[in-house]
Design a protein around this motif. Structure first.
Motif, PDB file in Angstrom:
ATOM      1  N   LYS A   1       0.844  -1.192   0.000  1.00  0.00           N
ATOM      2  CA  LYS A   1       0.000   0.000   0.000  1.00  0.00           C
ATOM      3  C   LYS A   1       0.877   1.239   0.000  1.00  0.00           C
TER       4      LYS A   1
ATOM      5  N   HIS B   1       4.737  -3.446   3.208  1.00  0.00           N
ATOM      6  CA  HIS B   1       4.014  -2.394   3.927  1.00  0.00           C
ATOM      7  C   HIS B   1       2.793  -3.105   4.505  1.00  0.00           C
TER       8      HIS B   1
ATOM      9  N   ARG C   1       0.127  -3.737   7.451  1.00  0.00           N
ATOM     10  CA  ARG C   1      -0.557  -2.980   8.505  1.00  0.00           C
ATOM     11  C   ARG C   1      -0.418  -3.599   9.897  1.00  0.00           C
ATOM     12  N   TYR C   2      -0.821  -4.837  10.061  1.00  0.00           N
ATOM     13  CA  TYR C   2      -0.858  -5.421  11.400  1.00  0.00           C
ATOM     14  C   TYR C   2       0.535  -5.749  11.924  1.00  0.00           C
TER      15      TYR C   2
ATOM     16  N   THR D   1       3.153  -4.069  11.235  1.00  0.00           N
ATOM     17  CA  THR D   1       3.724  -2.765  11.578  1.00  0.00           C
ATOM     18  C   THR D   1       3.168  -2.245  12.902  1.00  0.00           C
TER      19      THR D   1
ATOM     20  N   SER E   1       9.117  -1.298  10.820  1.00  0.00           N
ATOM     21  CA  SER E   1       8.363  -2.129   9.898  1.00  0.00           C
ATOM     22  C   SER E   1       8.661  -3.596  10.142  1.00  0.00           C
TER      23      SER E   1
ATOM     24  N   GLU F   1       1.840 -11.242   7.826  1.00  0.00           N
ATOM     25  CA  GLU F   1       0.738 -10.295   7.993  1.00  0.00           C
ATOM     26  C   GLU F   1      -0.522 -10.995   8.504  1.00  0.00           C
TER      27      GLU F   1
ATOM     28  N   TYR G   1      -2.293 -10.220  12.048  1.00  0.00           N
ATOM     29  CA  TYR G   1      -3.722  -9.906  12.085  1.00  0.00           C
ATOM     30  C   TYR G   1      -4.445 -10.803  13.097  1.00  0.00           C
TER      31      TYR G   1
END
Length: 187
Positions: free
Chosen positions: A23, A87, A89-90, A92, A148, A167, A171
């Motif tokens: 992203k 990149h 999300r979770y 990071t 990251s 990831e 999550y």
């Protein structure tokens, strides 16, 4: 120079997008030719070949800030063939608070075997694995505090698959911890 490896890196970079791990074009992918010691790296803005000292041999005239971390990981773990900084999300989220991802279920245990460690800095990743006696091929991912996630594998496509699994693991851990903040690791 290294045309086959360049092709693999390009495909791996495109796979980041397919998994939703690039992203805002913030991810990077690299692969190493161990025989020559040359690294091919691709990010949204750059594609280049460097040696193990970070000297540009071909491509962009400016280096990605990630290349030093990739080089350090290749030096620390001689069996790695590819590295990804997604990149994610979770993953990071865990990195930003400096927290290892605990083993909360069999998905994590089967894929990463132990907690996914969060190192104090990118240059400390190798040392973190060595100090904790973690096998980087059995636990092919790590986090860096306030930064990251990184994932790797014997090939660059293995690295992308491990980034996707990282990831999903992050999550699941995040959501599980929301439902039960006191949950303990199953290790």
């Amino acid at each position: 120079m290294l045309e086959q490896l360049k092709s693999q890196v390009l495909i791996a970079y495109q796979e980041l997008g397919r998994y939703g791990l690039d992203k805002y074009a913030r991810g990077s992918v690299s692969a190493i030719d161990r025989e020559s010691g040359m690294i091919v790296m691709k990010s949204a803005r750059d594609a280049f070949v460097v040696d193990m000292h970070g000297t540009i041999l071909e491509g962009s005239s400016t280096l990605s800030s990630d290349i030093q971390t990739h080089i350090a990981l290749y030096q620390a773990f001689p069996k790695l063939g590819g590295i990804v900084r997604p990149h994610a999300r979770y993953a990071t989220i865990f990195a930003q608070i400096g927290m290892d991802i605990p083993v909360l279920g069999t998905f994590h245990k089967d894929l990463f075997h132990v907690e996914i460690p969060c190192a104090a800095s990118a240059s400390d990743l190798g040392n973190t694995f060595h100090m904790r006696s973690i096998d980087p091929l059995r636990t092919p991912a790590a986090l860096v505090v306030s930064h990251s996630a990184y994932a790797w594998g014997e090939t660059v496509l293995d690295a992308v698959n491990n980034a996707a699994a990282l990831e999903e693991t992050a999550y699941l851990a995040y959501q599980t911890m929301q439902l039960d903040p006191g949950i303990q690791s199953i290790q």
